[in-house]
Design a protein around this motif. Structure first.
Motif, PDB file in Angstrom:
ATOM      1  N   LYS A   9       0.825  -1.211   0.000  1.00 16.30           N
ATOM      2  CA  LYS A   9       0.000   0.000   0.000  1.00 16.30           C
ATOM      3  C   LYS A   9       0.863   1.267   0.000  1.00 16.30           C
ATOM      4  CE  LYS A   9      -3.897   2.105   2.374  1.00 16.30           C
ATOM      5  NZ  LYS A   9      -4.903   1.933   3.418  1.00 16.30           N
ATOM      6  N   ILE A  10       1.879   1.293   0.839  1.00 13.05           N
ATOM      7  CA  ILE A  10       2.763   2.457   0.916  1.00 13.05           C
ATOM      8  C   ILE A  10       3.451   2.703  -0.424  1.00 13.05           C
ATOM      9  CG2 ILE A  10       4.948   3.265   1.920  1.00 13.05           C
ATOM     10  CD1 ILE A  10       3.982   1.913   4.579  1.00 13.05           C
ATOM     11  N   ASN A  11       3.952   1.638  -1.042  1.00 10.07           N
ATOM     12  CA  ASN A  11       4.640   1.784  -2.320  1.00 10.07           C
ATOM     13  C   ASN A  11       3.681   2.183  -3.440  1.00 10.07           C
ATOM     14  OD1 ASN A  11       7.693   1.016  -2.352  1.00 10.07           O
ATOM     15  ND2 ASN A  11       6.714  -0.271  -0.815  1.00 10.07           N
ATOM     16  N   ARG A  12       2.469   1.665  -3.403  1.00  9.42           N
ATOM     17  CA  ARG A  12       1.459   2.063  -4.392  1.00  9.42           C
ATOM     18  C   ARG A  12       1.146   3.540  -4.257  1.00  9.42           C
ATOM     19  NH1 ARG A  12      -3.731   2.874  -3.643  1.00  9.42           N
ATOM     20  NH2 ARG A  12      -3.917   1.590  -1.774  1.00  9.42           N
ATOM     21  N   ARG A  55       2.569 -11.967  -6.257  1.00  8.10           N
ATOM     22  CA  ARG A  55       3.779 -11.861  -7.090  1.00  8.10           C
ATOM     23  C   ARG A  55       3.602 -10.807  -8.179  1.00  8.10           C
ATOM     24  NH1 ARG A  55       4.888 -17.542  -6.260  1.00  8.10           N
ATOM     25  NH2 ARG A  55       6.969 -17.637  -5.404  1.00  8.10           N
ATOM     26  N   ALA A  56       2.451 -10.845  -8.839  1.00  9.66           N
ATOM     27  CA  ALA A  56       2.185  -9.877  -9.910  1.00  9.66           C
ATOM     28  C   ALA A  56       2.176  -8.456  -9.357  1.00  9.66           C
ATOM     29  CB  ALA A  56       0.852 -10.200 -10.584  1.00  9.66           C
ATOM     30  N   TYR A  57       1.572  -8.274  -8.202  1.00  4.94           N
ATOM     31  CA  TYR A  57       1.484  -6.955  -7.572  1.00  4.94           C
ATOM     32  C   TYR A  57       2.881  -6.451  -7.203  1.00  4.94           C
ATOM     33  CZ  TYR A  57      -0.937  -3.368  -4.740  1.00  4.94           C
ATOM     34  OH  TYR A  57      -1.426  -2.190  -4.219  1.00  4.94           O
ATOM     35  N   CYS A  58       3.700  -7.329  -6.604  1.00  3.02           N
ATOM     36  CA  CYS A  58       5.075  -6.950  -6.245  1.00  3.02           C
ATOM     37  C   CYS A  58       5.865  -6.565  -7.487  1.00  3.02           C
ATOM     38  CB  CYS A  58       5.773  -8.101  -5.533  1.00  3.02           C
ATOM     39  SG  CYS A  58       5.152  -8.470  -3.887  1.00  3.02           S
ATOM     40  N   SER A  59       5.754  -7.351  -8.527  1.00  2.00           N
ATOM     41  CA  SER A  59       6.461  -7.074  -9.770  1.00  2.00           C
ATOM     42  C   SER A  59       6.019  -5.743 -10.362  1.00  2.00           C
ATOM     43  CB  SER A  59       6.218  -8.212 -10.760  1.00  2.00           C
ATOM     44  OG  SER A  59       6.868  -7.968 -11.972  1.00  2.00           O
ATOM     45  N   PHE A  60       4.727  -5.490 -10.355  1.00  2.00           N
ATOM     46  CA  PHE A  60       4.172  -4.239 -10.877  1.00  2.00           C
ATOM     47  C   PHE A  60       4.756  -3.025 -10.153  1.00  2.00           C
ATOM     48  CE2 PHE A  60       0.834  -0.946 -10.739  1.00  2.00           C
ATOM     49  CZ  PHE A  60       0.692  -0.696 -12.097  1.00  2.00           C
ATOM     50  N   LEU A  61       4.958  -3.170  -8.837  1.00  2.00           N
ATOM     51  CA  LEU A  61       5.490  -2.069  -8.032  1.00  2.00           C
ATOM     52  C   LEU A  61       7.024  -2.080  -7.962  1.00  2.00           C
ATOM     53  CD1 LEU A  61       2.962  -2.122  -5.045  1.00  2.00           C
ATOM     54  CD2 LEU A  61       3.024  -0.501  -6.957  1.00  2.00           C
ATOM     55  N   ASN A  62       7.647  -2.997  -8.706  1.00  2.00           N
ATOM     56  CA  ASN A  62       9.113  -3.133  -8.707  1.00  2.00           C
ATOM     57  C   ASN A  62       9.672  -3.430  -7.318  1.00  2.00           C
ATOM     58  OD1 ASN A  62       9.485  -2.647 -11.517  1.00  2.00           O
ATOM     59  ND2 ASN A  62       9.109  -0.484 -11.109  1.00  2.00           N
ATOM     60  N   LEU A  63       9.004  -4.320  -6.610  1.00  2.00           N
ATOM     61  CA  LEU A  63       9.446  -4.745  -5.286  1.00  2.00           C
ATOM     62  C   LEU A  63      10.010  -6.156  -5.377  1.00  2.00           C
ATOM     63  CD1 LEU A  63       6.363  -3.496  -3.235  1.00  2.00           C
ATOM     64  CD2 LEU A  63       8.580  -2.376  -3.468  1.00  2.00           C
ATOM     65  N   ASN A  64      10.788  -6.556  -4.396  1.00  2.00           N
ATOM     66  CA  ASN A  64      11.379  -7.890  -4.355  1.00  2.00           C
ATOM     67  C   ASN A  64      10.282  -8.912  -4.056  1.00  2.00           C
ATOM     68  OD1 ASN A  64      12.644 -10.301  -3.543  1.00  2.00           O
ATOM     69  ND2 ASN A  64      14.471  -9.191  -2.892  1.00  2.00           N
ATOM     70  N   GLU A  65       9.806  -9.563  -5.104  1.00  2.00           N
ATOM     71  CA  GLU A  65       8.673 -10.473  -4.928  1.00  2.00           C
ATOM     72  C   GLU A  65       9.033 -11.697  -4.098  1.00  2.00           C
ATOM     73  OE1 GLU A  65       7.810 -12.931  -8.765  1.00  2.00           O
ATOM     74  OE2 GLU A  65       8.374 -10.926  -9.402  1.00  2.00           O
ATOM     75  N   PHE A  66      10.243 -12.229  -4.252  1.00  2.00           N
ATOM     76  CA  PHE A  66      10.638 -13.403  -3.474  1.00  2.00           C
ATOM     77  C   PHE A  66      10.597 -13.094  -1.981  1.00  2.00           C
ATOM     78  CE2 PHE A  66      13.819 -15.904  -1.205  1.00  2.00           C
ATOM     79  CZ  PHE A  66      13.350 -17.181  -1.456  1.00  2.00           C
TER      80      PHE A  66
END
Length: 90
Positions: A9-12, A55-66
């Motif tokens: 949420k913060i990153n979005r 995973r898709a959400y993390c990737s969209f926000l350019n965050l470390n999905e793993f």
């Protein structure tokens, strides 16, 4: 350590995106994204789908999905399911 949903949420919000923008871009319902951000696990959706959406959400926000998927599993899954891994298509 902040919960995964809060990190998302913060990153979005830093990217000035509203949930409906992310929903439209990822083709994931706004309700599911809202529930992920707020730490709600829906009983009617299999964990495989929730982790895929995460995973898709993390990737969209350019965050470390793993890292975030691992943290999400630690926050929400019982110990016997924490090693649950989704294989990526080749």
């Amino acid at each position: 350590m902040e919960p995964v949903g809060q990190i998302l949420k913060i990153n979005r919000e830093r990217k000035n995106l509203i949930l409906s923008d992310v929903s439209n871009e990822l083709k994931i319902s706004e309700e599911i994204l809202y529930n992920i951000e707020n730490g709600y696990l829906q009983n009617d959706i299999d964990i495989v789908f929730i982790l895929g959406h995460l995973r898709a959400y993390c990737s969209f926000l350019n965050l470390n999905e793993f890292e975030l998927v691992t943290q999400f599993k630690n926050e929400h899954l019982p110990d016997e399911n924490k090693s649950y891994e989704i294989k990526r298509p080749e």
